[in-house]
Design a protein around this motif. Structure first.
Motif, PDB file in Angstrom:
ATOM      1  N   VAL A  17      20.544  26.282 -15.876  1.00 47.81           N
ATOM      2  CA  VAL A  17      21.212  25.136 -16.495  1.00 47.81           C
ATOM      3  C   VAL A  17      22.598  25.525 -16.988  1.00 47.81           C
ATOM      4  O   VAL A  17      22.875  26.694 -17.258  1.00 47.81           O
ATOM      5  CB  VAL A  17      20.405  24.564 -17.687  1.00 47.81           C
ATOM      6  N   SER A  18      23.446  24.518 -17.107  1.00 45.03           N
ATOM      7  CA  SER A  18      24.735  24.665 -17.753  1.00 45.03           C
ATOM      8  C   SER A  18      24.544  24.122 -19.161  1.00 45.03           C
ATOM      9  O   SER A  18      24.244  22.946 -19.332  1.00 45.03           O
ATOM     10  CB  SER A  18      25.807  23.859 -17.021  1.00 45.03           C
ATOM     11  N   TYR A  19      24.681  24.968 -20.151  1.00 43.36           N
ATOM     12  CA  TYR A  19      24.406  24.572 -21.527  1.00 43.36           C
ATOM     13  C   TYR A  19      25.682  24.190 -22.282  1.00 43.36           C
ATOM     14  O   TYR A  19      25.674  24.020 -23.501  1.00 43.36           O
ATOM     15  CB  TYR A  19      23.664  25.675 -22.278  1.00 43.36           C
ATOM     16  N   LYS A  20      26.771  23.985 -21.572  1.00 44.88           N
ATOM     17  CA  LYS A  20      28.055  23.671 -22.184  1.00 44.88           C
ATOM     18  C   LYS A  20      27.951  22.407 -23.042  1.00 44.88           C
ATOM     19  O   LYS A  20      27.393  21.396 -22.624  1.00 44.88           O
ATOM     20  CB  LYS A  20      29.104  23.448 -21.091  1.00 44.88           C
ATOM     21  N   GLY A  21      28.482  22.472 -24.242  1.00 47.90           N
ATOM     22  CA  GLY A  21      28.530  21.315 -25.127  1.00 47.90           C
ATOM     23  C   GLY A  21      27.289  21.096 -25.966  1.00 47.90           C
ATOM     24  O   GLY A  21      27.199  20.125 -26.699  1.00 47.90           O
ATOM     25  N   ILE A  22      26.314  21.979 -25.903  1.00 47.74           N
ATOM     26  CA  ILE A  22      25.087  21.815 -26.681  1.00 47.74           C
ATOM     27  C   ILE A  22      25.340  22.252 -28.128  1.00 47.74           C
ATOM     28  O   ILE A  22      26.020  23.242 -28.369  1.00 47.74           O
ATOM     29  CB  ILE A  22      23.922  22.611 -26.048  1.00 47.74           C
TER      30      ILE A  22
ATOM     31  N   ALA B  91      18.436  17.059 -20.580  1.00 53.07           N
ATOM     32  CA  ALA B  91      19.655  16.698 -19.848  1.00 53.07           C
ATOM     33  C   ALA B  91      19.821  15.184 -19.742  1.00 53.07           C
ATOM     34  O   ALA B  91      20.942  14.696 -19.592  1.00 53.07           O
ATOM     35  CB  ALA B  91      19.630  17.317 -18.452  1.00 53.07           C
ATOM     36  N   ASP B  92      18.724  14.433 -19.823  1.00 46.39           N
ATOM     37  CA  ASP B  92      18.778  12.980 -19.718  1.00 46.39           C
ATOM     38  C   ASP B  92      19.265  12.291 -20.992  1.00 46.39           C
ATOM     39  O   ASP B  92      19.479  11.080 -20.982  1.00 46.39           O
ATOM     40  CB  ASP B  92      17.395  12.418 -19.359  1.00 46.39           C
ATOM     41  N   LYS B  93      19.423  13.044 -22.066  1.00 44.42           N
ATOM     42  CA  LYS B  93      19.886  12.434 -23.315  1.00 44.42           C
ATOM     43  C   LYS B  93      21.279  11.846 -23.111  1.00 44.42           C
ATOM     44  O   LYS B  93      22.103  12.412 -22.395  1.00 44.42           O
ATOM     45  CB  LYS B  93      19.928  13.468 -24.440  1.00 44.42           C
ATOM     46  N   PRO B  94      21.549  10.712 -23.756  1.00 45.76           N
ATOM     47  CA  PRO B  94      22.872  10.093 -23.618  1.00 45.76           C
ATOM     48  C   PRO B  94      23.989  11.019 -24.100  1.00 45.76           C
ATOM     49  O   PRO B  94      23.816  11.755 -25.062  1.00 45.76           O
ATOM     50  CB  PRO B  94      22.790   8.845 -24.505  1.00 45.76           C
ATOM     51  N   ASN B  95      25.105  10.953 -23.430  1.00 44.80           N
ATOM     52  CA  ASN B  95      26.302  11.741 -23.769  1.00 44.80           C
ATOM     53  C   ASN B  95      26.051  13.247 -23.727  1.00 44.80           C
ATOM     54  O   ASN B  95      26.745  14.013 -24.375  1.00 44.80           O
ATOM     55  CB  ASN B  95      26.845  11.353 -25.148  1.00 44.80           C
ATOM     56  N   SER B  96      25.072  13.682 -22.966  1.00 44.01           N
ATOM     57  CA  SER B  96      24.769  15.102 -22.869  1.00 44.01           C
ATOM     58  C   SER B  96      25.595  15.745 -21.749  1.00 44.01           C
ATOM     59  O   SER B  96      25.655  15.223 -20.645  1.00 44.01           O
ATOM     60  CB  SER B  96      23.282  15.312 -22.591  1.00 44.01           C
ATOM     61  N   THR B  97      26.218  16.875 -22.055  1.00 45.34           N
ATOM     62  CA  THR B  97      26.926  17.636 -21.021  1.00 45.34           C
ATOM     63  C   THR B  97      26.037  18.743 -20.485  1.00 45.34           C
ATOM     64  O   THR B  97      26.406  19.461 -19.573  1.00 45.34           O
ATOM     65  CB  THR B  97      28.231  18.235 -21.570  1.00 45.34           C
ATOM     66  N   PHE B  98      24.850  18.883 -21.071  1.00 53.78           N
ATOM     67  CA  PHE B  98      23.831  19.824 -20.626  1.00 53.78           C
ATOM     68  C   PHE B  98      23.370  19.368 -19.243  1.00 53.78           C
ATOM     69  O   PHE B  98      23.068  18.195 -19.045  1.00 53.78           O
ATOM     70  CB  PHE B  98      22.671  19.769 -21.632  1.00 53.78           C
ATOM     71  N   ALA B  99      23.337  20.263 -18.262  1.00 53.53           N
ATOM     72  CA  ALA B  99      22.997  19.845 -16.896  1.00 53.53           C
ATOM     73  C   ALA B  99      22.197  20.898 -16.153  1.00 53.53           C
ATOM     74  O   ALA B  99      22.405  22.100 -16.341  1.00 53.53           O
ATOM     75  CB  ALA B  99      24.274  19.547 -16.119  1.00 53.53           C
ATOM     76  N   LEU B 100      21.288  20.437 -15.308  1.00 50.69           N
ATOM     77  CA  LEU B 100      20.542  21.336 -14.427  1.00 50.69           C
ATOM     78  C   LEU B 100      21.470  21.777 -13.309  1.00 50.69           C
ATOM     79  O   LEU B 100      22.245  20.976 -12.787  1.00 50.69           O
ATOM     80  CB  LEU B 100      19.333  20.616 -13.838  1.00 50.69           C
ATOM     81  N   LYS B 101      21.390  23.050 -12.932  1.00 49.80           N
ATOM     82  CA  LYS B 101      22.205  23.571 -11.832  1.00 49.80           C
ATOM     83  C   LYS B 101      21.372  23.723 -10.560  1.00 49.80           C
ATOM     84  O   LYS B 101      21.743  23.248  -9.496  1.00 49.80           O
ATOM     85  CB  LYS B 101      22.787  24.938 -12.195  1.00 49.80           C
ATOM     86  N   ALA B 102      20.256  24.422 -10.668  1.00 53.73           N
ATOM     87  CA  ALA B 102      19.388  24.700  -9.523  1.00 53.73           C
ATOM     88  C   ALA B 102      18.128  25.366 -10.055  1.00 53.73           C
ATOM     89  O   ALA B 102      17.961  25.515 -11.268  1.00 53.73           O
ATOM     90  CB  ALA B 102      20.088  25.617  -8.517  1.00 53.73           C
ATOM     91  N   GLY B 103      17.260  25.795  -9.158  1.00 53.26           N
ATOM     92  CA  GLY B 103      16.050  26.471  -9.591  1.00 53.26           C
ATOM     93  C   GLY B 103      15.291  27.064  -8.432  1.00 53.26           C
ATOM     94  O   GLY B 103      15.779  27.113  -7.304  1.00 53.26           O
TER      95      GLY B 103
END
Length: 170
Positions: free
Chosen positions: A30-35, A103-115
């Motif tokens: 995941v990209s945890y940027k902005g958490i 990641a589904d939370k509104p205004n979230s910059t947290f994102a799945l990358k791969a797995g």
């Protein structure tokens, strides 16, 4: 040039990470940027409760740890901030499910990358699809419901046959 002591420590960390990856049933990057710190604390607690190992990792160290594991295809997403969640046999989909919900939370910059799951590299869409599947308990309850409805239908059909046999001929 880093000292030999620092290099050997990094090599040991990389080898330890490689072992964790190889022993995991699934993993999600995941990209945890902005958490925020509060959100990160909640996320880590939920992952820990589900038996998921979660850690922020350096892209270079992760790239070295992935060598020889069969997951080299994940190299393409190793940019920016990266955290790795690893799930075991108890619930291999737990990491994907929890991280997707976050990641589904509104205004979230947290994102799945791969797995990855059972030796196969997964892209973002595949990880998202897996995250939407029910957990082990959900699957078992669905199976039990299907089994119960099938048995109920069989019992009704058998009773109807018996009732038909007991009727007097006209």
């Amino acid at each position: 040039m880093p000292s030999q002591k620092i290099l050997s420590a990094k090599q040991a960390q990389t080898e330890e990470l490689k072992q964790k990856i190889q022993n995991a049933m699934s993993g999600v990057l995941v990209s945890y940027k902005g958490i925020t710190v509060a959100d990160d604390t909640k996320l880590r607690a939920e992952l820990r409760e589900a038996g998921v190992h979660y850690a922020v990792v350096k892209n270079t160290m992760l790239r070295f740890a992935l060598e020889g594991t069969g997951f080299e295809g994940l190299d393409s997403v190793l940019e920016g901030t990266t955290a790795l969640a690893l799930a075991g046999e108890e619930d291999p989909m737990a990491a994907a499910r929890i991280l997707q919900k976050f990641a589904d939370k509104p205004n979230s910059t947290f994102a799945l990358k791969a797995g990855f799951l059972e030796g196969q590299v997964l892209n973002t869409e595949e990880v998202t699809a897996i995250a939407k599947l029910p957990g082990r308990e959900g699957m078992l309850s669905m199976f039990a419901g299907a089994l119960t409805s099938t048995l109920s239908g069989l019992a009704v059909a058998m009773q109807a046959y018996v009732d038909k046999q007991d009727e007097p001929a006209a």
